[in-house]
Write a protein that holds these residues in place. Structure first.
Motif, PDB file in Angstrom:
ATOM      1  N   UNK A  70       0.831  -1.206   0.000  1.00  0.00           N
ATOM      2  CA  UNK A  70       0.000   0.000   0.000  1.00  0.00           C
ATOM      3  C   UNK A  70       0.866   1.256   0.000  1.00  0.00           C
ATOM      4  N   UNK A  71       1.973   1.233   0.755  1.00  0.00           N
ATOM      5  CA  UNK A  71       2.881   2.379   0.784  1.00  0.00           C
ATOM      6  C   UNK A  71       3.551   2.567  -0.573  1.00  0.00           C
ATOM      7  N   UNK A  72       3.966   1.469  -1.178  1.00  0.00           N
ATOM      8  CA  UNK A  72       4.596   1.546  -2.507  1.00  0.00           C
ATOM      9  C   UNK A  72       3.609   2.096  -3.538  1.00  0.00           C
ATOM     10  N   UNK A  73       2.367   1.597  -3.494  1.00  0.00           N
ATOM     11  CA  UNK A  73       1.328   2.087  -4.411  1.00  0.00           C
ATOM     12  C   UNK A  73       1.067   3.574  -4.178  1.00  0.00           C
ATOM     13  N   UNK A  74       1.046   3.972  -2.900  1.00  0.00           N
ATOM     14  CA  UNK A  74       0.869   5.395  -2.561  1.00  0.00           C
ATOM     15  C   UNK A  74       1.973   6.241  -3.186  1.00  0.00           C
TER      16      UNK A  74
END
Length: 268
Positions: A70-74
């Motif tokens: 989720x952090x990478x996608x963000x």
């Protein structure tokens, strides 16, 4: 580890908060009569702000729950949004940068008058579908209130009219019309060759709404409002870039420390 999680969550929360000035700018533009009639890019700004808000929320959730994907996608989505916001800021600057847009000084008048040549081709193209815009402007009370505000000729001549009031509610000064009221003028014996002089009509539903001066006045208003909006968007963009870089650095350091911790655990 808890400290790193809180810091990364806080940084992503700031990114989410930065969507507020973007959304607010779009809403502010949509409340203006001229933007309501023309509908330029205000909904693009609002939509972009909402997406930044959603992506920022995604980053907060990913950081708080320590969900790496989720952090990478963000980070990926926020990079794209920063590029889009940068493109919008540059585009608005370019299309509003041509000409002074401040209007032309009129002798013995406090107000200014406007011509279409002072604006970029892209802005001028926005008023090609003029019938719909004209009807929208005519339905407002912009011109109707001038008679009550400026009952005397000298009061009117000393008034600092808005570009729309100057361009749409009265005939151009060069036409030589005689003041009766702010929206009622006596035609001279010899009307000038300017088409706006022939277009003016004392019918309160027509006035100079079909004049080129009205189109130019509308663009002057739009240009002024969008330059203000562009400054707000630019400041937000700079803040968003800073938050993004800090977030990337925090995420990279957290990943490095996690790898180091895993290595130590495996070694022991």
């Amino acid at each position: 580890m808890a400290t790193k999680t809180k810091f990364l969550t806080a940084i992503n929360f700031v990114a989410m908060v930065l969507s507020i000035p973007v959304i607010g700018t779009g809403i502010w533009l949509s409340t203006k009569q001229d933007n309501e009639c023309v509908k330029l890019l205000q909904w693009v700004v609002i939509s972009l702000g909402v997406v930044i808000l959603v992506v920022g929320l995604l980053g907060c959730m990913g950081a708080f729950w320590r969900v790496q994907w989720m952090v990478v996608l963000y980070l990926l989505l926020m990079f794209v949004l920063i590029i889009l916001l940068l493109t919008l800021v540059v585009f608005v600057f370019l299309v509003t940068n041509r000409g002074s847009g401040h209007g032309h000084i009129v002798p013995n008048r406090a107000y200014r008058e406007y011509t279409l040549g002072d604006y970029s081709g892209w802005l001028r193209h926005r008023v090609h579908a003029w019938n719909r815009i004209r009807n929208c402007l005519a339905s407002s009370t912009t011109c109707a209130t001038l008679t009550q505000r400026y009952p005397l000729a000298q009061d009117f001549f000393n008034a600092h009219l808005t570009p729309i009031e100057s361009g749409c509610c009265k005939p151009p000064t060069l036409c030589g019309y005689t003041f009766v009221s702010a929206t009622y003028w006596i035609s001279p014996i010899n009307i000038g060759e300017d088409m706006d002089c022939l277009t003016w009509n004392n019918d309160q539903t027509q006035l100079c709404y079909s004049c080129n001066s009205c189109k130019a006045g509308l663009l002057a208003n739009l240009k002024k409002e969008w330059r203000v909006a562009d400054v707000v968007l630019l400041i937000t963009l700079i803040a968003l870039i800073w938050v993004y870089l800090v977030g990337c650095n925090a995420f990279r350091r957290a990943q490095t420390e996690d790898i180091f911790d895993q290595y130590k655990q495996g070694y022991t």
